[in-house]
Write a protein that holds these residues in place. Structure first.
Motif, PDB file in Angstrom:
ATOM      1  N   MET A   1      94.535  42.803  82.551  1.00  0.00           N
ATOM      2  CA  MET A   1      94.519  43.182  81.139  1.00  0.00           C
ATOM      3  C   MET A   1      95.876  42.900  80.488  1.00  0.00           C
ATOM      4  N   GLU A   2      96.956  43.166  81.208  1.00  0.00           N
ATOM      5  CA  GLU A   2      98.287  42.874  80.682  1.00  0.00           C
ATOM      6  C   GLU A   2      98.468  41.372  80.485  1.00  0.00           C
ATOM      7  N   GLU A   3      97.905  40.587  81.386  1.00  0.00           N
ATOM      8  CA  GLU A   3      97.976  39.125  81.271  1.00  0.00           C
ATOM      9  C   GLU A   3      97.213  38.651  80.030  1.00  0.00           C
ATOM     10  N   VAL A   4      96.080  39.252  79.759  1.00  0.00           N
ATOM     11  CA  VAL A   4      95.313  38.914  78.557  1.00  0.00           C
ATOM     12  C   VAL A   4      96.141  39.216  77.308  1.00  0.00           C
ATOM     13  N   ASP A   5      96.774  40.382  77.299  1.00  0.00           N
ATOM     14  CA  ASP A   5      97.609  40.759  76.150  1.00  0.00           C
ATOM     15  C   ASP A   5      98.764  39.779  75.962  1.00  0.00           C
ATOM     16  N   ARG A   6      99.402  39.388  77.065  1.00  0.00           N
ATOM     17  CA  ARG A   6     100.509  38.423  76.967  1.00  0.00           C
ATOM     18  C   ARG A   6     100.029  37.089  76.413  1.00  0.00           C
ATOM     19  N   THR A   7      98.859  36.656  76.850  1.00  0.00           N
ATOM     20  CA  THR A   7      98.315  35.386  76.371  1.00  0.00           C
ATOM     21  C   THR A   7      98.036  35.447  74.877  1.00  0.00           C
ATOM     22  N   MET A   8      97.414  36.527  74.446  1.00  0.00           N
ATOM     23  CA  MET A   8      97.098  36.655  73.020  1.00  0.00           C
ATOM     24  C   MET A   8      98.389  36.657  72.193  1.00  0.00           C
ATOM     25  N   HIS A   9      99.383  37.387  72.663  1.00  0.00           N
ATOM     26  CA  HIS A   9     100.657  37.442  71.962  1.00  0.00           C
ATOM     27  C   HIS A   9     101.298  36.054  71.927  1.00  0.00           C
ATOM     28  N   HIS A  10     101.288  35.368  73.064  1.00  0.00           N
ATOM     29  CA  HIS A  10     101.870  34.029  73.155  1.00  0.00           C
ATOM     30  C   HIS A  10     101.162  33.060  72.196  1.00  0.00           C
ATOM     31  N   MET A  11      99.853  33.110  72.162  1.00  0.00           N
ATOM     32  CA  MET A  11      99.107  32.175  71.309  1.00  0.00           C
ATOM     33  C   MET A  11      99.353  32.469  69.831  1.00  0.00           C
ATOM     34  N   GLN A  12      99.469  33.742  69.480  1.00  0.00           N
ATOM     35  CA  GLN A  12      99.735  34.089  68.088  1.00  0.00           C
ATOM     36  C   GLN A  12     101.152  33.713  67.683  1.00  0.00           C
ATOM     37  N   GLU A  13     102.099  33.963  68.571  1.00  0.00           N
ATOM     38  CA  GLU A  13     103.507  33.705  68.250  1.00  0.00           C
ATOM     39  C   GLU A  13     103.848  32.214  68.271  1.00  0.00           C
ATOM     40  N   ASP A  14     103.257  31.489  69.205  1.00  0.00           N
ATOM     41  CA  ASP A  14     103.646  30.089  69.399  1.00  0.00           C
ATOM     42  C   ASP A  14     102.750  29.090  68.674  1.00  0.00           C
ATOM     43  N   ALA A  15     101.731  29.572  68.016  1.00  0.00           N
ATOM     44  CA  ALA A  15     100.851  28.656  67.294  1.00  0.00           C
ATOM     45  C   ALA A  15     101.633  28.009  66.148  1.00  0.00           C
ATOM     46  N   ALA A  16     101.627  26.702  66.164  1.00  0.00           N
ATOM     47  CA  ALA A  16     102.344  25.961  65.120  1.00  0.00           C
ATOM     48  C   ALA A  16     101.464  24.815  64.657  1.00  0.00           C
ATOM     49  N   ASN A  17     101.642  24.436  63.429  1.00  0.00           N
ATOM     50  CA  ASN A  17     100.892  23.307  62.890  1.00  0.00           C
ATOM     51  C   ASN A  17     101.802  22.082  62.925  1.00  0.00           C
ATOM     52  N   TYR A  18     101.818  21.430  64.080  1.00  0.00           N
ATOM     53  CA  TYR A  18     102.684  20.268  64.260  1.00  0.00           C
ATOM     54  C   TYR A  18     102.195  19.089  63.429  1.00  0.00           C
ATOM     55  N   ALA A  19     103.133  18.382  62.849  1.00  0.00           N
ATOM     56  CA  ALA A  19     102.789  17.184  62.076  1.00  0.00           C
ATOM     57  C   ALA A  19     102.403  16.040  63.009  1.00  0.00           C
ATOM     58  N   ASP A  20     103.058  15.967  64.151  1.00  0.00           N
ATOM     59  CA  ASP A  20     102.789  14.898  65.103  1.00  0.00           C
ATOM     60  C   ASP A  20     101.482  15.185  65.849  1.00  0.00           C
ATOM     61  N   PRO A  21     100.528  14.267  65.806  1.00  0.00           N
ATOM     62  CA  PRO A  21      99.234  14.481  66.485  1.00  0.00           C
ATOM     63  C   PRO A  21      99.390  14.703  67.997  1.00  0.00           C
ATOM     64  N   SER A  22     100.363  14.066  68.618  1.00  0.00           N
ATOM     65  CA  SER A  22     100.571  14.251  70.060  1.00  0.00           C
ATOM     66  C   SER A  22     101.027  15.671  70.362  1.00  0.00           C
ATOM     67  N   ASP A  23     101.930  16.197  69.547  1.00  0.00           N
ATOM     68  CA  ASP A  23     102.393  17.572  69.741  1.00  0.00           C
ATOM     69  C   ASP A  23     101.263  18.566  69.535  1.00  0.00           C
ATOM     70  N   ARG A  24     100.453  18.309  68.509  1.00  0.00           N
ATOM     71  CA  ARG A  24      99.303  19.181  68.237  1.00  0.00           C
ATOM     72  C   ARG A  24      98.322  19.148  69.402  1.00  0.00           C
ATOM     73  N   ALA A  25      98.046  17.952  69.913  1.00  0.00           N
ATOM     74  CA  ALA A  25      97.108  17.804  71.032  1.00  0.00           C
ATOM     75  C   ALA A  25      97.630  18.505  72.277  1.00  0.00           C
ATOM     76  N   THR A  26      98.924  18.397  72.525  1.00  0.00           N
ATOM     77  CA  THR A  26      99.531  19.063  73.682  1.00  0.00           C
ATOM     78  C   THR A  26      99.369  20.571  73.567  1.00  0.00           C
ATOM     79  N   GLN A  27      99.661  21.107  72.381  1.00  0.00           N
ATOM     80  CA  GLN A  27      99.530  22.554  72.182  1.00  0.00           C
ATOM     81  C   GLN A  27      98.069  22.986  72.326  1.00  0.00           C
ATOM     82  N   GLU A  28      97.148  22.230  71.770  1.00  0.00           N
ATOM     83  CA  GLU A  28      95.731  22.587  71.875  1.00  0.00           C
ATOM     84  C   GLU A  28      95.260  22.558  73.323  1.00  0.00           C
ATOM     85  N   GLU A  29      95.737  21.571  74.094  1.00  0.00           N
ATOM     86  CA  GLU A  29      95.364  21.493  75.501  1.00  0.00           C
ATOM     87  C   GLU A  29      95.929  22.693  76.271  1.00  0.00           C
ATOM     88  N   GLU A  30      97.171  23.055  75.982  1.00  0.00           N
ATOM     89  CA  GLU A  30      97.792  24.216  76.622  1.00  0.00           C
ATOM     90  C   GLU A  30      96.999  25.480  76.306  1.00  0.00           C
TER      91      GLU A  30
END
Length: 146
Positions: A47-76
Motif C-alpha cells: 500500500m505504501e508503494e502504491v502511495d509512492r507511485t501515485m505521488h511520483h506520477m502526480q509530481e513528475d508528470a510533465a508535458n514535454y515538447a519533445d515527442p521522445s521525452d513524452r514517449a519515455t515518460q509515458e512508457e515509464e
C-alpha cells in the motif's frame, strides 16, 4: 522504480522466522497469528508503494515538447502502472489469505491436504499448494502451455 520494488521485497524478508514450540500443533493459534502479521506487514508495504507511485506520477508528470521525452515518460508510467496492477491483485490475494486464516483453512494444500510447511509459507504466505503439487502443476503448465 525497480529499485523501490527491490527495497520493498528486502523489507518483507526482514522478519523473524517462526520457531515451533515443543509439542506445538501445526497451525496453532500462535502460528496463525504469525502469518497474519506477516501478511499485514506485506500488505502495508504494498500500500505504501502504491502511495509512492501515485505521488511520483502526480509530481513528475510533465508535458514535454519533445515527442521522445513524452514517449519515455509515458512508457515509464505504463510500466509503473502495470507493476501496481500486479500488486493490487496481490493485495486482494493477501486479503483472501487472511480470510482463510480466520476460517482455520490455512496452511494445508488445496489439492492433497498435506501441510504446506512453515518455511514455504514464510517464503510465500499466500501459497495454497504444497511444494509437490505446485511442482506438478508447473510441469503440467509447461507441457500443455496453459
Amino acid at each position: 522504480m525497480a529499485n523501490t520494488s527491490n527495497q520493498s521485497r528486502e523489507r518483507f524478508t526482514n522478519f523473524t522466522p517462526y520457531e515451533m514450540k515443543k509439542g506445538e500443533d501445526y497451525m496453532s493459534a500462535d502460528m496463525r497469528e504469525h502469518f497474519k502479521e506477516l501478511l499485514r506487514q506485506w500488505k502495508q508495504e504494498l500500500m505504501e508503494e502504491v502511495d509512492r507511485t501515485m505521488h511520483h506520477m502526480q509530481e513528475d508528470a510533465a508535458n514535454y515538447a519533445d515527442p521522445s521525452d513524452r514517449a519515455t515518460q509515458e512508457e515509464e508510467f505504463s510500466l509503473e502502472l502495470r507493476t501496481r496492477d500486479r500488486e493490487r491483485k496481490l493485495i486482494k490475494k493477501i486479503d483472501q489469505t487472511v480470510d482463510r486464516i480466520d476460517k482455520d483453512d490455512y496452511g494445508f494444500c488445496d489439492q492433497c491436504g498435506v501441510e504446506i510447511g512453515i518455511r514455504r509459507l514464510e517464503a510465500r504466505p499466500t501459497a495454497t499448494l504444497c511444494i509437490d503439487c505446485k511442482t506438478l502443476a508447473e510441469i503440467r503448465e509447461r507441457q500443455t502451455g496453459i
